[in-house]
Motif scaffolding. Sequence first.
Motif, PDB file in Angstrom:
ATOM      1  N   ALA A 100       0.842  -1.193   0.000  1.00  0.00           N
ATOM      2  CA  ALA A 100       0.000   0.000   0.000  1.00  0.00           C
ATOM      3  C   ALA A 100       0.878   1.243   0.000  1.00  0.00           C
ATOM      4  O   ALA A 100       1.954   1.275   0.599  1.00  0.00           O
ATOM      5  CB  ALA A 100      -0.896  -0.011   1.235  1.00  0.00           C
ATOM      6  N   THR A 101       0.417   2.265  -0.690  1.00  0.00           N
ATOM      7  CA  THR A 101       1.224   3.484  -0.813  1.00  0.00           C
ATOM      8  C   THR A 101       0.652   4.659  -0.025  1.00  0.00           C
ATOM      9  O   THR A 101       1.204   5.742  -0.076  1.00  0.00           O
ATOM     10  CB  THR A 101       1.344   3.887  -2.291  1.00  0.00           C
ATOM     11  N   GLN A 102      -0.426   4.450   0.700  1.00  0.00           N
ATOM     12  CA  GLN A 102      -1.018   5.546   1.449  1.00  0.00           C
ATOM     13  C   GLN A 102      -0.034   6.106   2.476  1.00  0.00           C
ATOM     14  O   GLN A 102       0.068   7.320   2.650  1.00  0.00           O
ATOM     15  CB  GLN A 102      -2.295   5.110   2.179  1.00  0.00           C
ATOM     16  N   GLU A 103       0.681   5.209   3.134  1.00  0.00           N
ATOM     17  CA  GLU A 103       1.650   5.648   4.135  1.00  0.00           C
ATOM     18  C   GLU A 103       2.754   6.482   3.503  1.00  0.00           C
ATOM     19  O   GLU A 103       3.265   7.407   4.119  1.00  0.00           O
ATOM     20  CB  GLU A 103       2.256   4.450   4.872  1.00  0.00           C
ATOM     21  N   GLY A 105       2.448   8.556   1.051  1.00  0.00           N
ATOM     22  CA  GLY A 105       1.924   9.911   0.878  1.00  0.00           C
ATOM     23  C   GLY A 105       1.923  10.685   2.186  1.00  0.00           C
ATOM     24  O   GLY A 105       2.274  11.860   2.225  1.00  0.00           O
ATOM     25  N   LEU A 106       1.530  10.018   3.257  1.00  0.00           N
ATOM     26  CA  LEU A 106       1.540  10.675   4.566  1.00  0.00           C
ATOM     27  C   LEU A 106       2.965  11.001   5.001  1.00  0.00           C
ATOM     28  O   LEU A 106       3.231  12.071   5.541  1.00  0.00           O
ATOM     29  CB  LEU A 106       0.855   9.787   5.609  1.00  0.00           C
ATOM     30  N   ARG A 107       3.876  10.063   4.757  1.00  0.00           N
ATOM     31  CA  ARG A 107       5.284  10.297   5.119  1.00  0.00           C
ATOM     32  C   ARG A 107       5.848  11.465   4.317  1.00  0.00           C
ATOM     33  O   ARG A 107       6.558  12.301   4.836  1.00  0.00           O
ATOM     34  CB  ARG A 107       6.082   9.011   4.868  1.00  0.00           C
ATOM     35  N   ARG A 108       5.514  11.512   3.011  1.00  0.00           N
ATOM     36  CA  ARG A 108       5.978  12.616   2.173  1.00  0.00           C
ATOM     37  C   ARG A 108       5.465  13.949   2.711  1.00  0.00           C
ATOM     38  O   ARG A 108       6.196  14.926   2.801  1.00  0.00           O
ATOM     39  CB  ARG A 108       5.510  12.421   0.731  1.00  0.00           C
ATOM     40  N   ASP A 109       4.183  13.983   3.107  1.00  0.00           N
ATOM     41  CA  ASP A 109       3.620  15.212   3.662  1.00  0.00           C
ATOM     42  C   ASP A 109       4.353  15.623   4.938  1.00  0.00           C
ATOM     43  O   ASP A 109       4.614  16.806   5.163  1.00  0.00           O
ATOM     44  CB  ASP A 109       2.133  15.033   3.958  1.00  0.00           C
ATOM     45  N   ASP A 110       4.684  14.629   5.784  1.00  0.00           N
ATOM     46  CA  ASP A 110       5.426  14.928   7.009  1.00  0.00           C
ATOM     47  C   ASP A 110       6.798  15.504   6.696  1.00  0.00           C
ATOM     48  O   ASP A 110       7.241  16.467   7.328  1.00  0.00           O
ATOM     49  CB  ASP A 110       5.583  13.660   7.863  1.00  0.00           C
ATOM     50  N   VAL A 111       7.470  14.925   5.716  1.00  0.00           N
ATOM     51  CA  VAL A 111       8.803  15.413   5.341  1.00  0.00           C
ATOM     52  C   VAL A 111       8.701  16.836   4.790  1.00  0.00           C
ATOM     53  O   VAL A 111       9.514  17.701   5.136  1.00  0.00           O
ATOM     54  CB  VAL A 111       9.477  14.463   4.326  1.00  0.00           C
ATOM     55  N   LEU A 112       7.698  17.098   3.971  1.00  0.00           N
ATOM     56  CA  LEU A 112       7.536  18.441   3.413  1.00  0.00           C
ATOM     57  C   LEU A 112       7.238  19.463   4.509  1.00  0.00           C
ATOM     58  O   LEU A 112       7.769  20.583   4.492  1.00  0.00           O
ATOM     59  CB  LEU A 112       6.445  18.454   2.346  1.00  0.00           C
ATOM     60  N   ARG A 113       6.403  19.085   5.486  1.00  0.00           N
ATOM     61  CA  ARG A 113       6.122  19.994   6.605  1.00  0.00           C
ATOM     62  C   ARG A 113       7.386  20.242   7.432  1.00  0.00           C
ATOM     63  O   ARG A 113       7.642  21.360   7.863  1.00  0.00           O
ATOM     64  CB  ARG A 113       5.027  19.412   7.495  1.00  0.00           C
ATOM     65  N   PRO A 174      -1.003  13.020  15.016  1.00  0.00           N
ATOM     66  CA  PRO A 174      -2.366  13.484  15.246  1.00  0.00           C
ATOM     67  C   PRO A 174      -3.044  13.826  13.918  1.00  0.00           C
ATOM     68  O   PRO A 174      -2.417  14.287  12.990  1.00  0.00           O
ATOM     69  CB  PRO A 174      -2.193  14.734  16.110  1.00  0.00           C
ATOM     70  N   VAL A 175      -4.344  13.563  13.889  1.00  0.00           N
ATOM     71  CA  VAL A 175      -5.101  13.833  12.672  1.00  0.00           C
ATOM     72  C   VAL A 175      -5.250  15.337  12.511  1.00  0.00           C
ATOM     73  O   VAL A 175      -5.703  16.028  13.417  1.00  0.00           O
ATOM     74  CB  VAL A 175      -6.487  13.152  12.747  1.00  0.00           C
ATOM     75  N   ARG A 176      -4.848  15.812  11.357  1.00  0.00           N
ATOM     76  CA  ARG A 176      -4.988  17.237  11.065  1.00  0.00           C
ATOM     77  C   ARG A 176      -6.309  17.447  10.341  1.00  0.00           C
ATOM     78  O   ARG A 176      -6.815  16.555   9.669  1.00  0.00           O
ATOM     79  CB  ARG A 176      -3.822  17.706  10.191  1.00  0.00           C
ATOM     80  N   ARG A 177      -6.832  18.587  10.474  1.00  0.00           N
ATOM     81  CA  ARG A 177      -8.101  18.915   9.830  1.00  0.00           C
ATOM     82  C   ARG A 177      -7.995  18.665   8.324  1.00  0.00           C
ATOM     83  O   ARG A 177      -7.053  19.090   7.691  1.00  0.00           O
ATOM     84  CB  ARG A 177      -8.446  20.356  10.111  1.00  0.00           C
ATOM     85  N   GLY A 178      -8.953  17.980   7.782  1.00  0.00           N
ATOM     86  CA  GLY A 178      -8.970  17.714   6.354  1.00  0.00           C
ATOM     87  C   GLY A 178      -8.335  16.397   5.967  1.00  0.00           C
ATOM     88  O   GLY A 178      -8.465  15.961   4.852  1.00  0.00           O
ATOM     89  N   GLU A 179      -7.617  15.753   6.895  1.00  0.00           N
ATOM     90  CA  GLU A 179      -6.967  14.484   6.565  1.00  0.00           C
ATOM     91  C   GLU A 179      -7.926  13.320   6.644  1.00  0.00           C
ATOM     92  O   GLU A 179      -7.840  12.402   5.872  1.00  0.00           O
ATOM     93  CB  GLU A 179      -5.797  14.207   7.510  1.00  0.00           C
TER      94      GLU A 179
END
Length: 184
Positions: A100-103, A105-113, A174-179
């Motif tokens: 699965a690749t969902q993780e 995408g989440l990891r990429r978002d964390d790295v970008l933040r 933690p779940v961010r708004r919109g996630e």
Amino acid sequence: MTDDPLIRREMQELLEPQIPALRRYARALLRDATAADDLVQDCLERAVGRWHQRRPDGSPRAWVYAILHNLAMNRMRQAGRRGLHVAVEDTDHPALAQRATQEDGLRRDDVLRALDALPEAQRSVILLVSVEGMRYAEVAKALDLPLGTVMSRLARGRERLRELLAQREAEGRPVRRGELRSVK
């Protein structure tokens, strides 16, 4: 193919010496000897079948290489669309599964933040070295900085990035708004 013996002889004289070089080029392009030989065969068939379309004043070598190259590019595009062909009985079961690749995408978002949270000086050095693949000396020249400063900013930036990502994981993501949305 034509019945004219002069044209046949001309084809043979012009095409036959090209075959070893065509095979080398095809093997370099495809990295598969069998597929390369098939490609050369198809190329020669097309050259013979369309001999009448060849420009008499043009280079037969360039013409036949153009045919080979175009056929190779078409095959590579087709293979890219079709994916790898492997018989089911020749594969092991884990090869058939796709993780699965969902993780990712989440990891990429964390790295970008985390990158956004870094100071600009550290972020620019990290991006140039890690993403663009530039050498330290190139980065120093591009940013007009001493080499030691580049190395220092890179080390501090990487360490801060590790800290930010570890902190994010420790918080339990933690779940961010919109996630995440509740659907009823």
